[in-house]
Enzyme design. Structure first.
Site, PDB file in Angstrom:
ATOM      1  N   ASN A  79      -1.852   4.920   3.328  1.00  0.00           N
ATOM      2  CA  ASN A  79      -0.719   4.705   4.233  1.00  0.00           C
ATOM      3  C   ASN A  79       0.399   3.909   3.580  1.00  0.00           C
ATOM      4  O   ASN A  79       1.334   3.480   4.262  1.00  0.00           O
ATOM      5  CB  ASN A  79      -1.201   3.986   5.502  1.00  0.00           C
ATOM      6  CG  ASN A  79      -2.171   4.835   6.298  1.00  0.00           C
ATOM      7  OD1 ASN A  79      -1.988   6.048   6.438  1.00  0.00           O
ATOM      8  ND2 ASN A  79      -3.230   4.215   6.805  1.00  0.00           N
ATOM      9  N   HIS A 107       0.555   0.907   2.313  1.00  0.00           N
ATOM     10  CA  HIS A 107       0.654  -0.546   2.419  1.00  0.00           C
ATOM     11  C   HIS A 107      -0.599  -1.173   1.811  1.00  0.00           C
ATOM     12  O   HIS A 107      -1.600  -0.493   1.581  1.00  0.00           O
ATOM     13  CB  HIS A 107       0.885  -1.008   3.867  1.00  0.00           C
ATOM     14  CG  HIS A 107      -0.205  -0.641   4.826  1.00  0.00           C
ATOM     15  ND1 HIS A 107       0.027  -0.066   6.043  1.00  0.00           N
ATOM     16  CD2 HIS A 107      -1.552  -0.760   4.745  1.00  0.00           C
ATOM     17  CE1 HIS A 107      -1.109   0.144   6.677  1.00  0.00           C
ATOM     18  NE2 HIS A 107      -2.077  -0.272   5.915  1.00  0.00           N
ATOM     19  N   CYS A 128       2.605  -5.560   3.953  1.00  0.00           N
ATOM     20  CA  CYS A 128       3.450  -5.729   2.773  1.00  0.00           C
ATOM     21  C   CYS A 128       3.247  -4.539   1.857  1.00  0.00           C
ATOM     22  O   CYS A 128       2.186  -3.894   1.868  1.00  0.00           O
ATOM     23  CB  CYS A 128       3.154  -7.044   2.057  1.00  0.00           C
ATOM     24  SG  CYS A 128       1.548  -7.140   1.270  1.00  0.00           S
TER      25      CYS A 128
END
Length: 418
Positions: free
Chosen positions: A317, A319, A354
């Protein structure tokens, strides 16, 4: 007769002295020029005969005429030099057939061993390929893991990151085994249509004892409802031989739109897909409702800056994987605590994600009953944030002296409540 055929295929047939003399008479005494090939007379009757498809060069008016092999060779000469057809020299080459049969047999044996692999020792995995299976009325997923040599640390026990990876792996495989895995990673078909993914918001882990190299652990996991728009997933990790409970964990998950990166309510279509798999049970870990402290540069005692994710730290995904956050949090934990104590419980709150371009810093403050000067239990507060100040994860960890007695054990997978 078979022995004779086998012998003749490997050893040339020697000629008798009479046949050698007669042929020497035909070819003439001394060396004979066969189109550039010198043929010397046999030294003894036991010499091997060399057959050549050529005749002695003709003579015209007493002068020897040398002919080239092409000009001097005719079909009549080839026919005359061919040995007579016998039963022996018409037998097939059995060595080629034997080699083919051996090759087929070895290939079949290798394929059979791959398809019919079975554990040879009782301590080996019952589920050798780690696929797992659904148990307890189809609501609990169970999978075994063997602790590998590269998954242990300096204490010769599995690291906390290894245990967290086992929890994450069983969660994904549970969705796959239940038929809820669409074309996304852990997403149902309804979630894939609406570009939704699961993200974890809170995680609690209690470690009673860490497994060691060679241990086989059994991980059970199941899901339950958590409020109106959340899902709770619990794990119970035990020793597959003794049944001893090693680790308990509970987490809360919500949905996020992977395009807008915003949290989303559970659509009715998706709710219909996941609710039949919910188990009505209490959390396997009692919720720690104490507020997690926000640290800053003035309250943190230990700070580690310049943490950056690598490409391998990202999941599908795009991240950073939530297990990586655990390692970053422990980066700022004092070395004295790590050497004398072991992590026994952990509470994490994930605030935001993040990416690969993020630069983070890890902050830690030591508090609780113990301190670095004694051997009591120690509690630490943690904060993982971007260098510009945005919070990523808040956390609290508890540490007990190494080799201390286990506490808070449970006996079995919780039964479904009425």
């Amino acid at each position: 007769m078979v022995a004779t055929a086998a012998t003749s295929s490997f050893f040339p047939i020697t000629s008798s002295p009479d046949s050698i003399d007669s042929k020497n008479k035909k070819l003439g005494n001394g060396s004979t020029n066969l189109g550039g090939i010198k043929l010397k007379p046999s030294a003894s009757s036991g010499s091997l005969q060399v057959m050549a498809n050529a005749q002695a060069p003709p003579k015209i008016n007493g002068t020897t005429v040398v002919m080239t092999p092409v000009e001097g060779f005719t079909s009549e000469d080839a026919a005359s030099s061919t040995p007579p057809r016998t039963f022996i020299n018409q037998l097939p080459d059995w060595s080629m057939l034997l080699a083919a049969i051996t090759t087929i047999f070895l290939a079949a044996e290798k394929q059979w061993m791959m398809l019919d692999w079975k554990p040879r020792r009782p301590d080996m995995l019952i589920d050798p390929f780690g696929i797992g299976r659904i148990v307890q009325d189809g609501l609990v997923f169970r999978q075994n893991f063997s602790i590998r040599s590269y998954e242990i640390g300096a204490d010769r026990t599995a690291s906390i990151e290894t245990l967290m990876n086992h929890l994450q792996e069983t969660a994904i495989n549970h969705c796959k085994s239940a038929g809820l895995l669409g074309d996304g990673f852990g997403a149902t078909p309804g979630m894939c249509k609406k570009n939704l993914i699961w993200v974890v918001t809170r995680m609690q882990v209690v470690v009673d004892r860490y497994p060691t190299w060679g241990d086989v652990v059994q991980v059970d996991t199941w899901v339950s409802a958590s409020g109106k728009n959340g899902m709770r997933r619990d794990w119970l990790v035990s020793n597959s031989k003794t049944g001893e409970i090693l680790t308990r964990a509970s987490s809360v998950w919500v949905m996020m739109n992977k395009l807008t990166r915003r949290l989303s309510k559970i659509p009715e279509e998706v709710r219909g897909e996941i609710e039949p798999h919910f188990m009505n049970s209490d959390p396997v870990v009692a919720e720690d409702d104490r507020k997690l402290v926000k640290l800053d540069d003035s309250t943190a005692q230990y700070v580690r800056k310049g943490l950056t994710p690598r490409w391998n730290d990202l999941d599908v995904n795009q991240h950073v994987n939530n297990v990586k956050y655990v390692g970053w949090i422990l980066e700022s934990t004092p070395l004295g605590i790590v050497e004398s104590h072991e992590l026994c419980s952990m509470t994490l709150e994930y605030r935001r994600e993040c990416g690969r371009d993020s630069v983070l810093q890890s902050l830690t403050a030591v508090s609780g009953v113990g301190n670095l000067g004694n051997m009591g239990e120690i509690e630490c507060q943690h904060l993982l944030q971007l260098e510009e100040g945005s919070e990523i994860v808040r956390g609290r960890t508890q540490w007990r002296p190494k080799n201390a007695k286990s506490f808070g054990k449970m006996d079995q997978v919780p039964a479904q409540s009425a």
